[in-house]
Design a protein around this motif. Structure first.
Motif, PDB file in Angstrom:
ATOM      1  N   THR A  42       0.855  -1.193   0.000  1.00 10.60           N
ATOM      2  CA  THR A  42       0.000   0.000   0.000  1.00 10.60           C
ATOM      3  C   THR A  42       0.891   1.244   0.000  1.00 10.60           C
ATOM      4  OG1 THR A  42      -0.118   0.205   2.407  1.00 10.60           O
ATOM      5  CG2 THR A  42      -1.728  -1.243   1.365  1.00 10.60           C
ATOM      6  N   ASP A  43       0.306   2.366  -0.369  1.00 10.91           N
ATOM      7  CA  ASP A  43       1.069   3.615  -0.391  1.00 10.91           C
ATOM      8  C   ASP A  43       1.171   4.184   1.029  1.00 10.91           C
ATOM      9  OD1 ASP A  43       2.579   5.634  -1.489  1.00 10.91           O
ATOM     10  OD2 ASP A  43       1.142   6.089  -3.078  1.00 10.91           O
ATOM     11  N   PHE A  44       1.993   5.215   1.181  1.00  4.73           N
ATOM     12  CA  PHE A  44       2.285   5.743   2.512  1.00  4.73           C
ATOM     13  C   PHE A  44       2.408   7.269   2.490  1.00  4.73           C
ATOM     14  CE2 PHE A  44       6.276   5.646   0.361  1.00  4.73           C
ATOM     15  CZ  PHE A  44       7.078   6.611   0.927  1.00  4.73           C
ATOM     16  N   GLN A  45       2.287   7.843   3.653  1.00  4.38           N
ATOM     17  CA  GLN A  45       2.620   9.243   3.871  1.00  4.38           C
ATOM     18  C   GLN A  45       3.727   9.318   4.910  1.00  4.38           C
ATOM     19  OE1 GLN A  45      -1.568  10.419   4.727  1.00  4.38           O
ATOM     20  NE2 GLN A  45      -1.166  12.143   3.368  1.00  4.38           N
ATOM     21  N   ARG A  46       4.308  10.493   5.036  1.00  3.49           N
ATOM     22  CA  ARG A  46       5.293  10.707   6.091  1.00  3.49           C
ATOM     23  C   ARG A  46       4.665  11.578   7.184  1.00  3.49           C
ATOM     24  NH1 ARG A  46      10.291  13.207   3.076  1.00  3.49           N
ATOM     25  NH2 ARG A  46       8.600  14.291   2.016  1.00  3.49           N
ATOM     26  N   PHE A  47       5.159  11.395   8.394  1.00  2.00           N
ATOM     27  CA  PHE A  47       4.685  12.189   9.527  1.00  2.00           C
ATOM     28  C   PHE A  47       5.863  12.967  10.078  1.00  2.00           C
ATOM     29  CE2 PHE A  47       3.801  12.669  14.123  1.00  2.00           C
ATOM     30  CZ  PHE A  47       2.590  13.352  14.049  1.00  2.00           C
ATOM     31  N   ASP A  48       5.779  14.288  10.008  1.00  2.00           N
ATOM     32  CA  ASP A  48       6.854  15.153  10.497  1.00  2.00           C
ATOM     33  C   ASP A  48       6.745  15.263  12.010  1.00  2.00           C
ATOM     34  OD1 ASP A  48       8.515  17.309  11.265  1.00  2.00           O
ATOM     35  OD2 ASP A  48       8.351  18.200   9.279  1.00  2.00           O
ATOM     36  N   ASP A  49       7.707  14.683  12.698  1.00  2.00           N
ATOM     37  CA  ASP A  49       7.635  14.640  14.162  1.00  2.00           C
ATOM     38  C   ASP A  49       7.780  16.027  14.788  1.00  2.00           C
ATOM     39  OD1 ASP A  49       7.281  12.920  16.398  1.00  2.00           O
ATOM     40  OD2 ASP A  49       9.388  13.189  16.919  1.00  2.00           O
ATOM     41  N   ALA A  50       8.434  16.941  14.083  1.00  2.00           N
ATOM     42  CA  ALA A  50       8.635  18.297  14.620  1.00  2.00           C
ATOM     43  C   ALA A  50       7.349  19.109  14.564  1.00  2.00           C
ATOM     44  CB  ALA A  50       9.743  19.002  13.854  1.00  2.00           C
ATOM     45  N   THR A  51       6.639  19.016  13.428  1.00  2.00           N
ATOM     46  CA  THR A  51       5.412  19.828  13.250  1.00  2.00           C
ATOM     47  C   THR A  51       4.142  19.053  13.582  1.00  2.00           C
ATOM     48  OG1 THR A  51       5.198  19.178  10.936  1.00  2.00           O
ATOM     49  CG2 THR A  51       6.546  21.121  11.415  1.00  2.00           C
ATOM     50  N   LYS A  52       4.279  17.724  13.736  1.00  2.00           N
ATOM     51  CA  LYS A  52       3.134  16.837  13.990  1.00  2.00           C
ATOM     52  C   LYS A  52       2.127  16.881  12.839  1.00  2.00           C
ATOM     53  CE  LYS A  52       4.946  15.956  17.980  1.00  2.00           C
ATOM     54  NZ  LYS A  52       5.751  14.728  18.123  1.00  2.00           N
ATOM     55  N   LYS A  53       2.630  17.025  11.633  1.00  2.00           N
ATOM     56  CA  LYS A  53       1.765  17.081  10.457  1.00  2.00           C
ATOM     57  C   LYS A  53       2.151  16.006   9.446  1.00  2.00           C
ATOM     58  CE  LYS A  53       0.727  22.042  10.720  1.00  2.00           C
ATOM     59  NZ  LYS A  53       0.839  23.360  10.030  1.00  2.00           N
ATOM     60  N   LEU A  54       1.150  15.549   8.702  1.00  2.00           N
ATOM     61  CA  LEU A  54       1.400  14.608   7.619  1.00  2.00           C
ATOM     62  C   LEU A  54       1.945  15.366   6.419  1.00  2.00           C
ATOM     63  CD1 LEU A  54      -1.858  12.517   7.941  1.00  2.00           C
ATOM     64  CD2 LEU A  54       0.457  11.652   8.308  1.00  2.00           C
ATOM     65  N   ILE A  55       2.934  14.778   5.774  1.00  2.00           N
ATOM     66  CA  ILE A  55       3.528  15.381   4.590  1.00  2.00           C
ATOM     67  C   ILE A  55       3.588  14.324   3.486  1.00  2.00           C
ATOM     68  CG2 ILE A  55       4.854  17.141   5.828  1.00  2.00           C
ATOM     69  CD1 ILE A  55       7.298  15.375   5.682  1.00  2.00           C
ATOM     70  N   PRO A  56       3.734  14.747   2.224  1.00  4.49           N
ATOM     71  CA  PRO A  56       3.721  13.771   1.120  1.00  4.49           C
ATOM     72  C   PRO A  56       4.866  12.770   1.226  1.00  4.49           C
ATOM     73  CG  PRO A  56       3.430  16.007   0.292  1.00  4.49           C
ATOM     74  CD  PRO A  56       3.818  16.129   1.736  1.00  4.49           C
ATOM     75  N   PRO A  57       4.712  11.616   0.587  1.00  4.50           N
ATOM     76  CA  PRO A  57       5.790  10.623   0.582  1.00  4.50           C
ATOM     77  C   PRO A  57       7.004  11.132  -0.184  1.00  4.50           C
ATOM     78  CG  PRO A  57       4.048   9.994  -0.946  1.00  4.50           C
ATOM     79  CD  PRO A  57       3.537  11.164  -0.177  1.00  4.50           C
ATOM     80  N   HIS A  58       8.167  10.511   0.047  1.00  6.64           N
ATOM     81  CA  HIS A  58       9.401  10.946  -0.614  1.00  6.64           C
ATOM     82  C   HIS A  58       9.477  10.467  -2.059  1.00  6.64           C
ATOM     83  CE1 HIS A  58      10.538   6.946   1.100  1.00  6.64           C
ATOM     84  NE2 HIS A  58      11.094   6.815  -0.094  1.00  6.64           N
ATOM     85  N   CYS A  59       8.537   9.600  -2.446  1.00 11.02           N
ATOM     86  CA  CYS A  59       8.525   9.104  -3.823  1.00 11.02           C
ATOM     87  C   CYS A  59       7.106   8.663  -4.165  1.00 11.02           C
ATOM     88  CB  CYS A  59       9.490   7.934  -3.989  1.00 11.02           C
ATOM     89  SG  CYS A  59       9.029   6.479  -3.021  1.00 11.02           S
ATOM     90  N   ILE A  60       6.875   8.452  -5.447  1.00 12.73           N
ATOM     91  CA  ILE A  60       5.580   7.952  -5.906  1.00 12.73           C
ATOM     92  C   ILE A  60       5.739   6.467  -6.235  1.00 12.73           C
ATOM     93  CG2 ILE A  60       3.802   8.116  -7.696  1.00 12.73           C
ATOM     94  CD1 ILE A  60       4.581  11.089  -7.979  1.00 12.73           C
ATOM     95  N   LEU A  61       5.029   5.634  -5.516  1.00 11.66           N
ATOM     96  CA  LEU A  61       5.106   4.190  -5.769  1.00 11.66           C
ATOM     97  C   LEU A  61       4.262   3.828  -6.986  1.00 11.66           C
ATOM     98  CD1 LEU A  61       4.886   2.644  -2.174  1.00 11.66           C
ATOM     99  CD2 LEU A  61       6.921   3.180  -3.531  1.00 11.66           C
ATOM    100  N   LYS A  62       4.807   2.950  -7.823  1.00 14.25           N
ATOM    101  CA  LYS A  62       4.106   2.482  -9.016  1.00 14.25           C
ATOM    102  C   LYS A  62       4.256   0.969  -9.122  1.00 14.25           C
ATOM    103  CE  LYS A  62       5.302   6.723 -11.554  1.00 14.25           C
ATOM    104  NZ  LYS A  62       6.038   7.268 -12.731  1.00 14.25           N
ATOM    105  N   GLU A  63       3.239   0.302  -9.661  1.00 18.08           N
ATOM    106  CA  GLU A  63       3.270  -1.152  -9.765  1.00 18.08           C
ATOM    107  C   GLU A  63       4.456  -1.658 -10.574  1.00 18.08           C
ATOM    108  OE1 GLU A  63      -0.220  -3.771  -9.947  1.00 18.08           O
ATOM    109  OE2 GLU A  63      -1.379  -1.925 -10.252  1.00 18.08           O
ATOM    110  N   GLU A  64       4.862  -0.878 -11.586  1.00 20.04           N
ATOM    111  CA  GLU A  64       5.957  -1.349 -12.441  1.00 20.04           C
ATOM    112  C   GLU A  64       7.303  -1.403 -11.723  1.00 20.04           C
ATOM    113  OE1 GLU A  64       5.056   2.919 -14.129  1.00 20.04           O
ATOM    114  OE2 GLU A  64       3.911   1.271 -13.198  1.00 20.04           O
ATOM    115  N   TYR A  65       7.394  -0.797 -10.524  1.00 19.53           N
ATOM    116  CA  TYR A  65       8.637  -0.845  -9.747  1.00 19.53           C
ATOM    117  C   TYR A  65       8.827  -2.167  -9.003  1.00 19.53           C
ATOM    118  CZ  TYR A  65       8.992   4.305 -10.174  1.00 19.53           C
ATOM    119  OH  TYR A  65       9.097   5.591 -10.628  1.00 19.53           O
ATOM    120  N   PHE A  66       7.750  -2.943  -8.844  1.00 22.33           N
ATOM    121  CA  PHE A  66       7.793  -4.074  -7.928  1.00 22.33           C
ATOM    122  C   PHE A  66       8.355  -5.328  -8.616  1.00 22.33           C
ATOM    123  CE2 PHE A  66       3.846  -1.787  -6.160  1.00 22.33           C
ATOM    124  CZ  PHE A  66       4.646  -0.855  -5.519  1.00 22.33           C
ATOM    125  N   ASN A  67       9.658  -5.273  -8.874  1.00 23.09           N
ATOM    126  CA  ASN A  67      10.382  -6.388  -9.457  1.00 23.09           C
ATOM    127  C   ASN A  67      11.847  -6.247  -9.042  1.00 23.09           C
ATOM    128  OD1 ASN A  67      11.977  -4.995 -11.814  1.00 23.09           O
ATOM    129  ND2 ASN A  67       9.889  -4.187 -11.927  1.00 23.09           N
TER     130      ASN A  67
END
Length: 292
Positions: free
Chosen positions: A120-145
């Motif tokens: 499944t996809d994910f988000q990041r949680f900034d521990d300093a601001t206590k806010k959700l931020i976008p993931p560091h990359c975009i996951l795609k099905e074609e990567y899963f090999n």
């Protein structure tokens, strides 16, 4: 296959992170899918991890507590694998948390119990601001090999281990390399995809990965040292020799480029120091004191 018949073992290694444990376990208690067990592995903590874990064990019979001497993250995860009784395994570090439909939406995709991964996809949680931020990359099905995980990891993408649930046979076969203190996830993914598992992708944000400036992943030398160790193990993992050659060529060119940039910085630094020396010498002759 009856969805509710599948049991998920959630393995939570914990080393001196008792402060996050309540939030982590709450995210399990709140799951819309209830057929799970949680194995909290205390990896030699010196804080109140044991107290917190035992409290939760009393509250919910699905929570199990294991205590061991400190051996590192891989060692703690492997201890959890040894004690897991589920059909699938979800890894969850004690400072991260799942969204309430993570397990349910993962299980809905499963059509067999062996050699299967649901990501499944994910988000990041900034521990300093206590806010959700976008993931560091975009996951795609074609990567899963295995090819893309080898050649594109840390370039186009990387997959936090918590994104997936793995069929039990995969984690029992490979486990985590206890000699590595980083990049152990990368090696695990490479091993798992060497067997061409059936993969399902849920393109939704279903967990949060906590970002902390104090994390070991921010120590550049530490990461470089462990990546070097991990690369040394690739010949044991990658059977496709052409793929291995492509990887080493890519890394050689990258290393040469980094060396060139470093030499250029050294040259410029030397030029700046030479100019500063010459300016100071002229000013001294003129009897002028340079400020700064």
């Amino acid at each position: 296959m009856s969805m509710n018949s599948l049991k998920i073992s959630v393995i939570v290694p914990c080393y001196n992170q008792a402060v996050f444990l309540d939030e982590c376990i709450h995210s399990l208690i709140n799951q819309t899918y209830s057929n799970w067990e949680c194995i909290v592995v205390n990896d030699g903590s010196t804080d109140h991890t044991e107290e917190k874990a035992l409290e939760w064990q009393k509250k919910d019979s699905r929570i199990k507590y294991i205590k061991k001497t400190n051996g590192g993250l891989s060692s703690a995860r492997n201890a959890g694998i040894d004690n897991a009784t589920g059909d699938f395994v979800q890894f969850l570090d004690s400072d991260d948390f799942l969204y309430k439909e993570k397990l349910e939406k993962s299980v809905q995709k499963i059509d067999r119990k062996d050699n299967t991964i649901v990501i499944t996809d994910f988000q990041r949680f900034d521990d300093a601001t206590k806010k959700l931020i976008p993931p560091h990359c975009i996951l795609k099905e074609e990567y899963f090999n295995q090819k893309d995980i080898l050649l594109e990891w840390d370039h186009s993408f990387s997959i936090p281990i918590h994104c997936a649930i793995f069929s039990k046979d995969i984690v029992e076969k490979y486990k985590f390399n206890e000699q590595l203190k980083a990049k152990e996830d990368w090696i695990f993914w490479l091993q798992a995809y060497g067997d061409h598992p059936k993969t399902h992708f849920v393109n939704e944000y279903l967990l949060a990965y906590r970002m902390s400036s104090a994390g070991m992943t921010n120590n550049e030398f530490f990461m470089y040292e462990n990546k070097t160790k991990a690369i040394g193990k690739l010949e044991e993992i990658i059977s496709d020799k052409d793929l291995l050659r492509a990887f080493f060529k890519q890394n050689l060119l990258s290393a040469m480029e980094e060396n060139f940039q470093m030499m250029e910085r050294i040259r410029l630094l030397g030029y700046k120091r030479t100019m500063k020396y010459k300016i100071n010498k002229v000013l001294k002759i003129l009897g002028i004191k340079r400020k700064g």
